[in-house]
Design a protein around this motif. Structure first.
Motif, PDB file in Angstrom:
ATOM      1  N   ILE A 117       0.828  -1.197   0.000  1.00 55.39           N
ATOM      2  CA  ILE A 117       0.000   0.000   0.000  1.00 55.39           C
ATOM      3  C   ILE A 117       0.871   1.259   0.000  1.00 55.39           C
ATOM      4  CG2 ILE A 117      -1.907   1.121   1.200  1.00 55.39           C
ATOM      5  CD1 ILE A 117      -2.690  -1.641   0.361  1.00 55.39           C
ATOM      6  N   LEU A 118       1.803   1.326   0.959  1.00 56.77           N
ATOM      7  CA  LEU A 118       2.691   2.493   0.998  1.00 56.77           C
ATOM      8  C   LEU A 118       3.623   2.491  -0.207  1.00 56.77           C
ATOM      9  CD1 LEU A 118       3.574   4.974   2.623  1.00 56.77           C
ATOM     10  CD2 LEU A 118       5.279   3.552   3.698  1.00 56.77           C
ATOM     11  N   GLY A 119       4.068   1.292  -0.602  1.00 57.05           N
ATOM     12  CA  GLY A 119       4.963   1.171  -1.753  1.00 57.05           C
ATOM     13  C   GLY A 119       4.329   1.785  -2.985  1.00 57.05           C
ATOM     14  N   LEU A 120       3.035   1.504  -3.178  1.00 55.54           N
ATOM     15  CA  LEU A 120       2.339   2.049  -4.334  1.00 55.54           C
ATOM     16  C   LEU A 120       2.380   3.570  -4.316  1.00 55.54           C
ATOM     17  CD1 LEU A 120       0.075   1.243  -6.679  1.00 55.54           C
ATOM     18  CD2 LEU A 120      -1.277   2.589  -5.103  1.00 55.54           C
ATOM     19  N   ALA A 121       2.067   4.141  -3.126  1.00 47.47           N
ATOM     20  CA  ALA A 121       2.050   5.600  -3.029  1.00 47.47           C
ATOM     21  C   ALA A 121       3.423   6.172  -3.375  1.00 47.47           C
ATOM     22  CB  ALA A 121       1.626   6.020  -1.628  1.00 47.47           C
ATOM     23  N   ILE A 122       4.492   5.520  -2.887  1.00 49.55           N
ATOM     24  CA  ILE A 122       5.830   6.059  -3.116  1.00 49.55           C
ATOM     25  C   ILE A 122       6.271   5.874  -4.569  1.00 49.55           C
ATOM     26  CG2 ILE A 122       8.249   5.755  -2.510  1.00 49.55           C
ATOM     27  CD1 ILE A 122       7.257   5.151   0.322  1.00 49.55           C
ATOM     28  N   PHE A 123       6.027   4.680  -5.117  1.00 49.38           N
ATOM     29  CA  PHE A 123       6.429   4.439  -6.509  1.00 49.38           C
ATOM     30  C   PHE A 123       5.691   5.385  -7.448  1.00 49.38           C
ATOM     31  CE2 PHE A 123       7.588  -0.153  -5.390  1.00 49.38           C
ATOM     32  CZ  PHE A 123       8.903   0.183  -5.269  1.00 49.38           C
ATOM     33  N   GLN A 124       4.403   5.570  -7.143  1.00 44.23           N
ATOM     34  CA  GLN A 124       3.589   6.439  -7.985  1.00 44.23           C
ATOM     35  C   GLN A 124       4.148   7.861  -7.963  1.00 44.23           C
ATOM     36  OE1 GLN A 124      -0.437   6.510  -6.667  1.00 44.23           O
ATOM     37  NE2 GLN A 124      -0.991   8.169  -8.006  1.00 44.23           N
ATOM     38  N   THR A 125       4.601   8.296  -6.778  1.00 41.86           N
ATOM     39  CA  THR A 125       5.182   9.625  -6.665  1.00 41.86           C
ATOM     40  C   THR A 125       6.499   9.701  -7.425  1.00 41.86           C
ATOM     41  OG1 THR A 125       4.250   9.617  -4.470  1.00 41.86           O
ATOM     42  CG2 THR A 125       5.752  11.410  -5.002  1.00 41.86           C
ATOM     43  N   ASN A 126       7.351   8.651  -7.228  1.00 44.69           N
ATOM     44  CA  ASN A 126       8.653   8.664  -7.889  1.00 44.69           C
ATOM     45  C   ASN A 126       8.521   8.662  -9.405  1.00 44.69           C
ATOM     46  OD1 ASN A 126       9.779   8.622  -5.410  1.00 44.69           O
ATOM     47  ND2 ASN A 126      10.459   6.488  -5.481  1.00 44.69           N
ATOM     48  N   LYS A 127       7.494   7.975  -9.913  1.00 45.50           N
ATOM     49  CA  LYS A 127       7.319   7.905 -11.347  1.00 45.50           C
ATOM     50  C   LYS A 127       6.571   9.109 -11.888  1.00 45.50           C
ATOM     51  CE  LYS A 127       7.179   2.876 -11.356  1.00 45.50           C
ATOM     52  NZ  LYS A 127       7.474   1.933 -12.416  1.00 45.50           N
ATOM     53  N   ALA A 128       6.129  10.005 -11.002  1.00 47.35           N
ATOM     54  CA  ALA A 128       5.395  11.213 -11.396  1.00 47.35           C
ATOM     55  C   ALA A 128       4.185  10.881 -12.242  1.00 47.35           C
ATOM     56  CB  ALA A 128       6.321  12.191 -12.142  1.00 47.35           C
ATOM     57  N   TYR A 129       3.392   9.919 -11.797  1.00 49.06           N
ATOM     58  CA  TYR A 129       2.185   9.549 -12.534  1.00 49.06           C
ATOM     59  C   TYR A 129       1.081  10.562 -12.287  1.00 49.06           C
ATOM     60  CZ  TYR A 129       3.671   4.886 -13.977  1.00 49.06           C
ATOM     61  OH  TYR A 129       4.292   3.841 -14.577  1.00 49.06           O
ATOM     62  N   GLY A 130       0.285  10.817 -13.302  1.00 48.59           N
ATOM     63  CA  GLY A 130      -0.892  11.659 -13.154  1.00 48.59           C
ATOM     64  C   GLY A 130      -2.036  10.860 -12.560  1.00 48.59           C
ATOM     65  N   PHE A 131      -3.229  11.479 -12.527  1.00 46.89           N
ATOM     66  CA  PHE A 131      -4.360  10.853 -11.840  1.00 46.89           C
ATOM     67  C   PHE A 131      -4.724   9.502 -12.459  1.00 46.89           C
ATOM     68  CE2 PHE A 131      -8.918  10.222 -11.172  1.00 46.89           C
ATOM     69  CZ  PHE A 131      -8.935  10.229  -9.790  1.00 46.89           C
ATOM     70  N   PHE A 132      -4.965   9.477 -13.778  1.00 49.92           N
ATOM     71  CA  PHE A 132      -5.429   8.235 -14.392  1.00 49.92           C
ATOM     72  C   PHE A 132      -4.319   7.205 -14.478  1.00 49.92           C
ATOM     73  CE2 PHE A 132      -8.739  11.126 -15.863  1.00 49.92           C
ATOM     74  CZ  PHE A 132      -9.845  10.393 -15.423  1.00 49.92           C
ATOM     75  N   GLU A 133      -3.081   7.697 -14.726  1.00 49.95           N
ATOM     76  CA  GLU A 133      -1.954   6.759 -14.751  1.00 49.95           C
ATOM     77  C   GLU A 133      -1.831   6.067 -13.405  1.00 49.95           C
ATOM     78  OE1 GLU A 133       0.627   9.864 -15.891  1.00 49.95           O
ATOM     79  OE2 GLU A 133       1.123   8.931 -17.813  1.00 49.95           O
ATOM     80  N   GLY A 134      -1.948   6.864 -12.329  1.00 50.32           N
ATOM     81  CA  GLY A 134      -1.859   6.296 -10.995  1.00 50.32           C
ATOM     82  C   GLY A 134      -2.964   5.290 -10.740  1.00 50.32           C
ATOM     83  N   LEU A 135      -4.157   5.621 -11.206  1.00 51.73           N
ATOM     84  CA  LEU A 135      -5.304   4.747 -11.007  1.00 51.73           C
ATOM     85  C   LEU A 135      -5.062   3.394 -11.686  1.00 51.73           C
ATOM     86  CD1 LEU A 135      -7.835   5.361  -9.479  1.00 51.73           C
ATOM     87  CD2 LEU A 135      -8.980   5.872 -11.624  1.00 51.73           C
ATOM     88  N   PHE A 136      -4.591   3.444 -12.937  1.00 50.51           N
ATOM     89  CA  PHE A 136      -4.336   2.196 -13.652  1.00 50.51           C
ATOM     90  C   PHE A 136      -3.173   1.430 -13.013  1.00 50.51           C
ATOM     91  CE2 PHE A 136      -7.234   3.785 -16.668  1.00 50.51           C
ATOM     92  CZ  PHE A 136      -7.626   2.723 -17.459  1.00 50.51           C
ATOM     93  N   TYR A 137      -2.185   2.173 -12.549  1.00 51.28           N
ATOM     94  CA  TYR A 137      -1.051   1.538 -11.863  1.00 51.28           C
ATOM     95  C   TYR A 137      -1.548   0.780 -10.635  1.00 51.28           C
ATOM     96  CZ  TYR A 137       3.700   1.167 -10.008  1.00 51.28           C
ATOM     97  OH  TYR A 137       4.892   0.702  -9.539  1.00 51.28           O
ATOM     98  N   ALA A 138      -2.463   1.426  -9.879  1.00 51.87           N
ATOM     99  CA  ALA A 138      -2.988   0.801  -8.661  1.00 51.87           C
ATOM    100  C   ALA A 138      -3.778  -0.456  -8.992  1.00 51.87           C
ATOM    101  CB  ALA A 138      -3.859   1.787  -7.899  1.00 51.87           C
TER     102      ALA A 138
END
Lengths: 208, 193
Positions: B115-136
């Motif tokens: 859960i925390l890993g996702l938040a951090i990786f998403q930040t490091n990869k600079a994903y936008g809203f939808f990119e983050g959603l699909f990543y999750a």
């Protein structure tokens, strides 16, 4: 359970109840960053610091932490120490900070640290909690170095960056890749199980 | 940022599988992978929490953290922990059976690294809203996939005659290693991953 002595409290976590090898806690960093011995030691020291710091704070303030929000409080305390480690490493050893990457921030969610707060530091005196944290932390370092040594020696043919076998060594590349983490810990457990069972058998034969 | 949304989804699901590649979410992976039914439910809970996490991480990243970057870890964990608490209360209310089955691992879902890993990786990869959603969603599906695969294998090995020294965790870890090796085969699937 009678009152354990101080040294029992200290050494309990080091080997007999080793967090990684026996309780299977804190596996995420134990598998993820142990591809070299140096990374293992760094991760172990960082975790030791966070664990000791939060155990001290939790046991000091245990009377003031309401039962309902205790987990959240523990996590906040742990997260504060992790932020300290994260920023210190970034400032002093940028290379190491880069190698450990997101896994430093992930110390927050190391089940082992939260587990010690909930099971021990929140109930015991400050001194006991400190001993327990030091023991568990050193047990964690030992386990990480055990993993790191196997993976570095087999996977890159070196120990702490010093080449061991000369040029003809063909590295077992998979050991430094993610599957190697699972396999190395699996083989360690096989070895430990074999050893424990042999000892039990010997003891049984001796008694008979 | 050039990744397609579908590429992000597949990448997080199989190529860089959270459990088998990043070693995230190992506690539930080891603990509740005994039965397929439980594994599926745990996976579902994870997909749900991961999606919520991604949304809240995006909100934090865009509106709160630019003003106080040093609060990153703390704010992530607090927001995620309260979210998980809500999910936990909902499950306890809606399905006491499931609550009993997941046992100690439900409170520990907060300390689920995924859960925390996702938040951090998403930040490091600079994903936008939808990119983050699909990543999750990809990460959640990947976790579920790994859990179910593991549970299916463990249901079989339960009946097998395993040597005494390999019983328990040693066997699970070696199976996980083999699964991880197999998943490495997906590495060539996406050039961007």
């Amino acid at each position: 359970m009678s009152d354990p002595t101080r040294s029992e409290t200290l050494f309990r976590g080091v080997w007999r109840e080793n967090p990684v090898m026996i309780h299977m806690l804190g596996l995420c960093p134990a598998l993820a960053v142990t591809n070299t011995v140096m990374n293992s030691i760094a991760m172990g020291m960082a975790t030791l610091f966070v664990l000791t710091g939060s155990s001290l704070l939790v046991s000091t303030f245990k009377r003031f932490i309401p039962h309902e929000v205790r987990i959240t409080t523990y996590i906040l305390i742990i997260a504060t120490f992790v932020t300290i480690v994260d920023m210190s490493l970034a400032a002093w050893t940028p290379g190491l900070h880069k190698a450990l990457g997101a896994y430093i921030a992930l110390i927050v969610v190391n089940c082992m640290i939260l587990g010690r707060q909930e099971a021990y530091a929140s109930k015991q005196s400050v001194g006991r909690a400190l001993l327990d944290a030091l023991g568990t932390g050193f047990g964690f370092i030992i386990a990480l170095v055990m993993m790191g040594a196997v993976r570095e020696i087999l996977g890159s043919g070196s120990f702490l960056g010093v080449s061991l076998f000369g040029d003809n060594f063909e590295p077992w590349l998979v050991m430094v890749l993610p599957p190697g983490g699972f396999l190395a810990l699996g083989f360690w457990l096989l070895g430990l199980n074999w050893w424990t069972q042999r000892r039990e058998r010997r003891a049984a034969e001796g008694a008979a | 940022m050039s990744d397609s949304l579908f590429g992000i989804l597949i990448g997080a699901m199989v190529v860089n599988n959270f459990t088998l590649y990043y070693f995230l979410g190992l506690c539930p992976f080891m603990g509740v992978s005994g039965r397929i039914a439980t594994a599926v439910r745990m996976g579902m809970a994870n997909i749900f929490v991961l999606t919520l996490t991604s949304i809240s991480a995006w909100i934090l990243n865009n509106f709160v953290l630019p003003h106080a970057p040093f609060l990153r870890v703390i704010s992530f964990i607090v927001v995620i922990a309260s979210l998980v608490q809500i999910v936990e209360m909902a499950i306890k209310k809606l399905s006491p059976t499931l609550f009993r089955q997941l046992g100690i691992f439900l409170p520990l879902i907060t300390t689920n690294c995924a859960i925390l890993g996702l938040a951090i990786f998403q930040t490091n990869k600079a994903y936008g809203f939808f990119e983050g959603l699909f990543y999750a969603i990809g990460a959640g599906l990947g976790l579920t996939l790994a859990l179910v695969l593991m549970a299916s294998i463990r249901e079989e090995t339960d009946r097998a005659d395993v040597p005494r020294i390999a019983r328990g965790m040693a066997l699970v870890l070696i199976i996980a290693g083999s699964l991880s090796l197999a998943f490495m085969g997906f590495a060539g699937l996406l050039s961007s991953a």
